[in-house]
Write an enzyme that holds these catalytic residues in place. Sequence first.
Site, short mmCIF file in Angstrom:
data_model
loop_
_atom_site.label_atom_id
_atom_site.label_comp_id
_atom_site.label_asym_id
_atom_site.label_seq_id
_atom_site.Cartn_x
_atom_site.Cartn_y
_atom_site.Cartn_z
N THR A 128 3.94 -1.43 -5.74
CA THR A 128 4.60 -2.56 -5.10
C THR A 128 4.78 -2.28 -3.61
O THR A 128 5.04 -1.14 -3.23
CB THR A 128 5.99 -2.77 -5.75
OG1 THR A 128 5.80 -3.08 -7.13
CG2 THR A 128 6.76 -3.91 -5.09
N SER B 266 4.00 -3.60 0.81
CA SER B 266 3.04 -4.21 1.73
C SER B 266 1.72 -3.44 1.76
O SER B 266 0.65 -4.04 1.93
CB SER B 266 3.64 -4.29 3.13
OG SER B 266 4.03 -3.00 3.57
N GLY C 151 2.28 2.86 -2.78
CA GLY C 151 2.71 3.35 -1.48
C GLY C 151 3.93 4.25 -1.63
O GLY C 151 4.29 4.66 -2.74
N ALA C 152 4.57 4.54 -0.51
CA ALA C 152 5.79 5.36 -0.53
C ALA C 152 6.57 5.11 0.76
O ALA C 152 6.02 4.63 1.75
CB ALA C 152 5.45 6.84 -0.65
N ASP C 153 7.85 5.46 0.72
CA ASP C 153 8.69 5.36 1.91
C ASP C 153 8.70 6.67 2.68
O ASP C 153 8.85 6.68 3.90
CB ASP C 153 10.11 4.96 1.51
CG ASP C 153 10.11 3.60 0.82
OD1 ASP C 153 9.66 2.64 1.46
OD2 ASP C 153 10.51 3.52 -0.35
N LYS D 2 10.59 6.67 -2.93
CA LYS D 2 10.07 5.33 -3.18
C LYS D 2 11.23 4.40 -3.56
O LYS D 2 12.31 4.86 -3.91
CB LYS D 2 9.04 5.35 -4.31
CG LYS D 2 7.76 6.08 -3.91
CD LYS D 2 6.69 5.99 -4.97
CE LYS D 2 6.50 4.63 -5.54
NZ LYS D 2 6.27 3.56 -4.54
N GLY E 201 11.23 -1.29 -1.89
CA GLY E 201 11.08 -2.65 -2.41
C GLY E 201 11.88 -2.88 -3.69
O GLY E 201 11.82 -3.96 -4.28
N GLU F 238 7.90 1.65 -11.20
CA GLU F 238 6.90 2.48 -10.50
C GLU F 238 6.88 3.89 -11.10
O GLU F 238 5.81 4.47 -11.32
CB GLU F 238 7.22 2.55 -9.01
CG GLU F 238 7.03 1.22 -8.29
CD GLU F 238 7.49 1.21 -6.85
OE1 GLU F 238 7.07 0.31 -6.11
OE2 GLU F 238 8.28 2.10 -6.46
N LYS G 209 5.11 7.77 7.37
CA LYS G 209 5.84 8.12 6.14
C LYS G 209 5.90 9.64 5.90
O LYS G 209 6.57 10.10 5.00
CB LYS G 209 5.18 7.45 4.92
CG LYS G 209 4.91 5.95 5.06
CD LYS G 209 6.17 5.15 5.05
CE LYS G 209 5.97 3.66 5.10
NZ LYS G 209 5.41 3.04 3.93
C1 5RP Z 1 8.52 -0.27 -3.44
C2 5RP Z 1 8.01 1.02 -2.92
C3 5RP Z 1 6.98 0.99 -1.85
O1 5RP Z 1 5.89 1.75 -2.24
C4 5RP Z 1 7.55 1.55 -0.58
O2 5RP Z 1 8.74 0.86 -0.26
C5 5RP Z 1 6.55 1.43 0.58
O3 5RP Z 1 6.41 0.09 0.93
P1 5RP Z 1 5.41 -0.40 2.03
O4 5RP Z 1 4.02 -0.17 1.51
O5 5RP Z 1 5.75 -1.86 2.20
O6 5RP Z 1 5.66 0.39 3.29
O7 5RP Z 1 8.39 2.08 -3.33
O8 5RP Z 1 9.54 -0.10 -4.38
#
Ligand code: 5RP
Length: 220
Positions: A28, A30, A82-84, A94, A97, A103, A121
């Site tokens: 989940t 962008s 993805g990841a934060d 993570k 979102g 996830e 990141k």
């Molecule tokens: C959602 C997540 C996303 O992978 C994380 O927030 C990264 O988001 P983005 O690709 O928008 O930077 O863990 O729950």
Amino acid sequence: MDQAARKQQAAQAALEFIKPGVTLGVGTGSTVNFFIDELVRHRDDLAAIVASSRATEARLRARGLTVSELEDTGDLDLYVDGADEANKHFHLIKGGGGALTREKILAAASRKFVCIIDQSKWVATLGQFPLPVEVIPMARSWVARQFLKVRGQPVWRENFVTDNGNHILDVRNLQITNPVEFESRFNQVPGVVTVGLFANRPADVILMADDSGVKRLDRR
Ligand code: 5RP
């Protein structure tokens, strides 16, 4: 190159993992949204797709892709998300979102976890990004107090309900020097559904985009 372009590059690089007959979990966010947009061209290779959130499910369906339930597919070959934050041990934060629990389930159920990020990141120590924690609503304040004991600053993500009907605390001010231990400890707090630390099940591959292209890192 701006951040969105780097995310798109990382997402594109993940397509090399799509092989004929693959069963795929889709994360989940962008970055993953770029991946979903590219995935359409590989639809004939996909044996099954499982989504980590309602938002991802809707985006997949809007592009004409069939979405299955994990209950029906069994274990998956591949999970792309993805990841934060990410560190050199392939541990992740993570849940920005709010989809962290589903996830984490898909990451655990997948033989390979490919994480797609842009260079912003990448961190030495996890915790600069507030750690998302999914909590049962009636336990929210009690769980928040458990994070205060380790000098975390929990903030309720107001006006947000997860796909599982729960709440999110974003815990600031953490320096997570032992992510495996931290994840295990706080996952056990009653009322916590899961913490957004992916350390006991880290990524297997990180595809990280910067201005010079996409770097592939493989966990040994
Ligand atoms: C959602 C997540 C996303 O992978 C994380 O927030 C990264 O988001 P983005 O690709 O928008 O930077 O863990 O729950």
